[in-house]
Design a protein around this motif. Structure first.
Motif, PDB file in Angstrom:
ATOM      1  N   GLN A   1       0.826  -1.214   0.000  1.00  0.00           N
ATOM      2  CA  GLN A   1       0.000   0.000   0.000  1.00  0.00           C
ATOM      3  C   GLN A   1       0.855   1.256   0.000  1.00  0.00           C
ATOM      4  OE1 GLN A   1      -3.377   0.643  -0.047  1.00  0.00           O
ATOM      5  NE2 GLN A   1      -2.918   2.813   0.076  1.00  0.00           N
TER       6      GLN A   1
ATOM      7  N   GLY B   1       1.031   4.378  -2.648  1.00  0.00           N
ATOM      8  CA  GLY B   1       0.801   5.733  -2.168  1.00  0.00           C
ATOM      9  C   GLY B   1       1.943   6.671  -2.521  1.00  0.00           C
TER      10      GLY B   1
ATOM     11  N   SER C   1      -3.514   5.781   2.932  1.00  0.00           N
ATOM     12  CA  SER C   1      -4.488   5.107   2.072  1.00  0.00           C
ATOM     13  C   SER C   1      -4.690   5.934   0.804  1.00  0.00           C
ATOM     14  CB  SER C   1      -5.823   4.973   2.808  1.00  0.00           C
ATOM     15  OG  SER C   1      -6.401   6.259   2.998  1.00  0.00           O
ATOM     16  N   ASP C   2      -5.352   5.348  -0.175  1.00  0.00           N
ATOM     17  CA  ASP C   2      -5.651   6.080  -1.408  1.00  0.00           C
ATOM     18  C   ASP C   2      -6.423   7.357  -1.093  1.00  0.00           C
ATOM     19  OD1 ASP C   2      -4.415   4.040  -2.831  1.00  0.00           O
ATOM     20  OD2 ASP C   2      -6.302   3.069  -3.396  1.00  0.00           O
ATOM     21  N   GLU C   3      -7.387   7.272  -0.192  1.00  0.00           N
ATOM     22  CA  GLU C   3      -8.186   8.444   0.182  1.00  0.00           C
ATOM     23  C   GLU C   3      -7.326   9.523   0.823  1.00  0.00           C
ATOM     24  OE1 GLU C   3     -11.187   6.977   2.809  1.00  0.00           O
ATOM     25  OE2 GLU C   3     -12.475   6.272   1.172  1.00  0.00           O
ATOM     26  N   GLN C   4      -6.410   9.130   1.692  1.00  0.00           N
ATOM     27  CA  GLN C   4      -5.537  10.096   2.361  1.00  0.00           C
ATOM     28  C   GLN C   4      -4.611  10.787   1.366  1.00  0.00           C
ATOM     29  OE1 GLN C   4      -4.004   7.248   5.138  1.00  0.00           O
ATOM     30  NE2 GLN C   4      -5.206   8.095   6.845  1.00  0.00           N
TER      31      GLN C   4
END
Length: 86
Positions: A2, A6, A71-74
């Motif tokens: 991950q 990122g 994370s992808d959202e962060q």
């Protein structure tokens, strides 16, 4: 992993915003904002939005900020906030 994804996304997003970054083999990207005043202003503006990054004055790199890959959202949240600041 991950964090690798990122870091790649952070690097791509920073480049799209005209911000250089140093190559990374870790869970963070070192973004170069050109000068210490600008980096400090961006660090403070991100903190005001609840996004914590680390200034690198203590490493003789006051024009840089360390941005940890999450994370992808962060990652997208950081890039969106930076887009309004750079």
């Amino acid at each position: 992993a991950q964090f690798r994804r990122g870091c790649v996304r952070l690097d791509e997003g920073l480049r799209a915003l005209g911000v250089r970054s140093l190559p990374s083999a870790t869970n963070f990207v070192t973004a170069h904002f050109g000068d210490a005043v600008r980096a400090q202003r961006i660090e403070e503006a991100l903190a005001a939005q609840g996004i914590l990054v680390r200034g690198l004055k203590g490493y003789a790199m006051p024009e840089c900020l360390r941005i940890t890959a999450g994370s992808d959202e962060q990652v997208e949240r950081v890039l969106g906030a930076l887009a309004a600041l750079v």
